[in-house]
Write a protein that holds these residues in place. Structure first.
Motif, PDB file in Angstrom:
ATOM      1  N   ASP A  24      -3.821  13.185  -3.286  1.00  0.00           N
ATOM      2  CA  ASP A  24      -4.333  12.158  -2.312  1.00  0.00           C
ATOM      3  C   ASP A  24      -4.833  12.034  -0.667  1.00  0.00           C
ATOM      4  O   ASP A  24      -5.252  12.965  -0.366  1.00  0.00           O
ATOM      5  N   VAL A  62      -0.853  14.306  -6.980  1.00  0.00           N
ATOM      6  CA  VAL A  62      -1.664  13.452  -6.319  1.00  0.00           C
ATOM      7  C   VAL A  62      -2.472  13.091  -5.830  1.00  0.00           C
ATOM      8  O   VAL A  62      -2.952  12.172  -6.116  1.00  0.00           O
ATOM      9  N   ARG A 116      -5.764  11.092   1.718  1.00  0.00           N
ATOM     10  CA  ARG A 116      -4.825  11.123   3.491  1.00  0.00           C
ATOM     11  C   ARG A 116      -4.677  13.649   3.662  1.00  0.00           C
ATOM     12  O   ARG A 116      -4.692  13.650   4.193  1.00  0.00           O
ATOM     13  N   VAL A 163       4.015   9.273   3.020  1.00  0.00           N
ATOM     14  CA  VAL A 163       4.178   9.647   2.217  1.00  0.00           C
ATOM     15  C   VAL A 163       2.608  10.323   1.525  1.00  0.00           C
ATOM     16  O   VAL A 163       3.114  11.458   0.272  1.00  0.00           O
ATOM     17  N   ALA A 164       1.861  11.156   2.523  1.00  0.00           N
ATOM     18  CA  ALA A 164       1.075  11.813   2.326  1.00  0.00           C
ATOM     19  C   ALA A 164       1.742  12.646   2.122  1.00  0.00           C
ATOM     20  O   ALA A 164       1.151  14.569   1.440  1.00  0.00           O
ATOM     21  N   ARG A 167       0.696  -0.683   0.225  1.00  0.00           N
ATOM     22  CA  ARG A 167       0.405  -0.253   0.370  1.00  0.00           C
ATOM     23  C   ARG A 167       1.238   1.313  -0.334  1.00  0.00           C
ATOM     24  O   ARG A 167       0.802   1.979  -1.288  1.00  0.00           O
ATOM     25  N   VAL A 168       2.285   1.290   0.457  1.00  0.00           N
ATOM     26  CA  VAL A 168       3.118   2.496   0.638  1.00  0.00           C
ATOM     27  C   VAL A 168       3.319   2.327  -0.280  1.00  0.00           C
ATOM     28  O   VAL A 168       3.513   3.804  -0.633  1.00  0.00           O
ATOM     29  N   ARG A 206       2.711   1.896  -3.027  1.00  0.00           N
ATOM     30  CA  ARG A 206       1.897   1.829  -4.329  1.00  0.00           C
ATOM     31  C   ARG A 206       1.960   3.661  -4.413  1.00  0.00           C
ATOM     32  O   ARG A 206       1.402   3.887  -5.531  1.00  0.00           O
ATOM     33  N   ARG A 207       1.544   3.758  -3.341  1.00  0.00           N
ATOM     34  CA  ARG A 207       1.378   5.318  -3.013  1.00  0.00           C
ATOM     35  C   ARG A 207       2.463   5.825  -3.703  1.00  0.00           C
ATOM     36  O   ARG A 207       2.470   7.562  -4.110  1.00  0.00           O
ATOM     37  N   ALA A 210       2.874   6.055  -7.454  1.00  0.00           N
ATOM     38  CA  ALA A 210       2.101   7.319  -7.731  1.00  0.00           C
ATOM     39  C   ALA A 210       2.493   8.611  -7.623  1.00  0.00           C
ATOM     40  O   ALA A 210       2.187   9.247  -8.438  1.00  0.00           O
ATOM     41  N   THR A 211       2.992   8.864  -6.653  1.00  0.00           N
ATOM     42  CA  THR A 211       3.260  10.248  -6.422  1.00  0.00           C
ATOM     43  C   THR A 211       4.515  10.540  -7.494  1.00  0.00           C
ATOM     44  O   THR A 211       5.248  11.431  -8.054  1.00  0.00           O
ATOM     45  N   ALA A 223       3.275  13.906  -1.012  1.00  0.00           N
ATOM     46  CA  ALA A 223       1.977  14.188  -1.164  1.00  0.00           C
ATOM     47  C   ALA A 223       1.229  15.167  -1.530  1.00  0.00           C
ATOM     48  O   ALA A 223       1.634  16.013  -2.878  1.00  0.00           O
TER      49      ALA A 223
END
Length: 411
Positions: A184, A182, A186, A197-198, A158-159, A161-162, A165-166, A201
């Motif tokens: 996101d 992005v 969150r 990650v948020a 999950r991390v 993948r994010r 995407a970023t 993003a």
């Protein structure tokens, strides 16, 4: 010599999986050893206490002349030699050894003189208990490692993948798509806990929005300035035409013409920057079109048609691209200049000092020139912009034997 690892071995998911596996195995091994040692010591201690208590009973019976128990005897044939020597030396001891095909706990002590009194206790059940415990530890450790890997893989995936995407959005932004974000989820919920990650993003989206705003402001400024200059330049051009003939008049007219050309180039760049240009497609013979461009340029440019082709393109925009390339070759390079058509590929080459390194690596930049060359760097910028509108690919390089090479590949 360093071992070259495959590319996938450097990914965060693989590193996390290896780390989780190593830590789980280490923890399982540590717990397994602790449990094994603890249970084994307890089991062996209980068997040893039982064997020693029976040895005491057998010793008392031997000393009073009573009959020894069923598991006690003097100098039994299966008694381990090291334990026999300990008993003959006057000490008592215990030892686990194989006897009649099964594990046995021996306890031995001195009898009379050179004989040893020994007691045997069946250790089979205790050995099976320890073996079963070891198997249970192995199975439970395997299940725990598998479950931990599964949960860890889901969380890490999950991390990653994010993160992917970023990174993809960042690549789109670097490619010129300033509308990419992005987004996101969150970052849109302040009450929701924010992770790293948020935060990345959110920072990337803020940077893209700020960059887009600055570029739009710059584009609007360029377009506004160019539009505002057109009116006074038109009047200045008309006034210059009324001046009496002479060298000063020629200089004024020349500078006014250069200023009008610069203004028109800025207007064209501002239109290209908006991304709203539309092509008017038509089928054109590439060889004839290039010859027409060279004739219109009024330059001594050799046209070589290796393989002619009919392409579906916007004739006006293609002529603009090729005209700028030919003009740049004559302005900043040296002759001979050649324009070669090989199917849908058109190459313009001169024999000068070649393109600057920054231009080959990053493409033309507005108002940047090197080596004392004249011009504003707008001709190649317009050529690149018009090529993008046409869906063509324009590449700049330097020939091995000297000279600049511009290669236009049409669809």
């Amino acid at each position: 010599m360093r071992l070259a690892l495959p590319q996938w071995a450097g990914t965060l998911a693989v590193k996390a999986a290896v780390f989780i596996t190593v830590m789980c195995c280490a923890l399982a091994a540590l717990l397994g050893v602790l449990v094994h040692v603890s249970v084994t010591n307890q089991t062996v201690g209980q068997a040893r206490d039982l064997a020693l208590s029976r040895l005491e009973e057998a010793t008392a019976a031997f000393e009073t002349g009573d009959t020894l128990g069923r598991h006690a005897s003097v100098d039994p044939p299966g008694l381990p030699e090291s334990l026999r020597e300990l008993a003959l030396a006057g000490d008592r001891g215990t030892m686990v050894a194989e006897h009649r095909g099964r594990p046995t706990m021996w306890a031995a002590g001195p009898a009379d003189g050179d004989r040893a009194l020994a007691v045997e206790v069946d250790y089979s059940q205790s050995a099976r208990t320890i073996e079963g415990l070891d198997q249970a530890i192995l199975w439970s450790s395997g299940l725990a490692i598998g479950a931990t890997l599964l949960v860890g893989a889901v969380a890490v995936t999950r991390v990653t993948r994010r993160l992917h995407a970023t990174a993809q959005v960042a690549r789109r932004i670097s490619g010129g798509d300033l509308d990419a974000r992005v987004d996101d989820p969150r970052t849109k919920e302040p009450a929701r806990p924010q992770d790293e990650v948020a935060a990345v993003a959110s920072a990337l989206d803020s940077m893209a929005a700020s960059l887009q705003g600055k570029l739009l402001a710059e584009q609007r400024f360029t377009a506004d300035v160019a539009h505002e200059l057109r009116t006074p330049l038109t009047g200045l051009h008309a006034a210059a035409e009324l001046l009496p003939a002479g060298r000063p008049t020629e200089l004024v007219r020349d500078r006014v013409a250069a200023l009008r050309t610069l203004t028109e180039d800025l207007l064209e760049i501002s239109r290209l920057d908006t991304g709203r240009e539309r092509v008017e497609l038509d089928t054109e013979p590439l060889g004839a079109l290039t010859e027409r461009v060279v004739r219109g340029s009024g330059t001594d440019t050799e046209v070589v048609v290796v393989r002619d082709a009919r392409v579906e393109t916007d004739r006006r925009r293609l002529e603009r691209v090729l005209g700028n390339l030919v003009a740049n070759a004559h302005s900043h390079g040296r002759g001979p200049v050649s324009l070669t058509v090989d199917g849908p590929v058109v190459t313009v080459r001169d024999h000068g000092g070649g393109f600057p390194e920054y231009l080959v690596a990053h493409g033309p930049q507005r108002f940047r020139t090197e080596g004392g060359s004249k011009g504003h760097g707008l001709g190649l910028t317009i050529a690149v912009g018009q090529a993008e509108v046409l869906g063509a690919r324009l590449v700049f390089s330097n020939a091995a034997d000297g000279g600049a090479v511009a290669t236009l590949t049409l669809r």
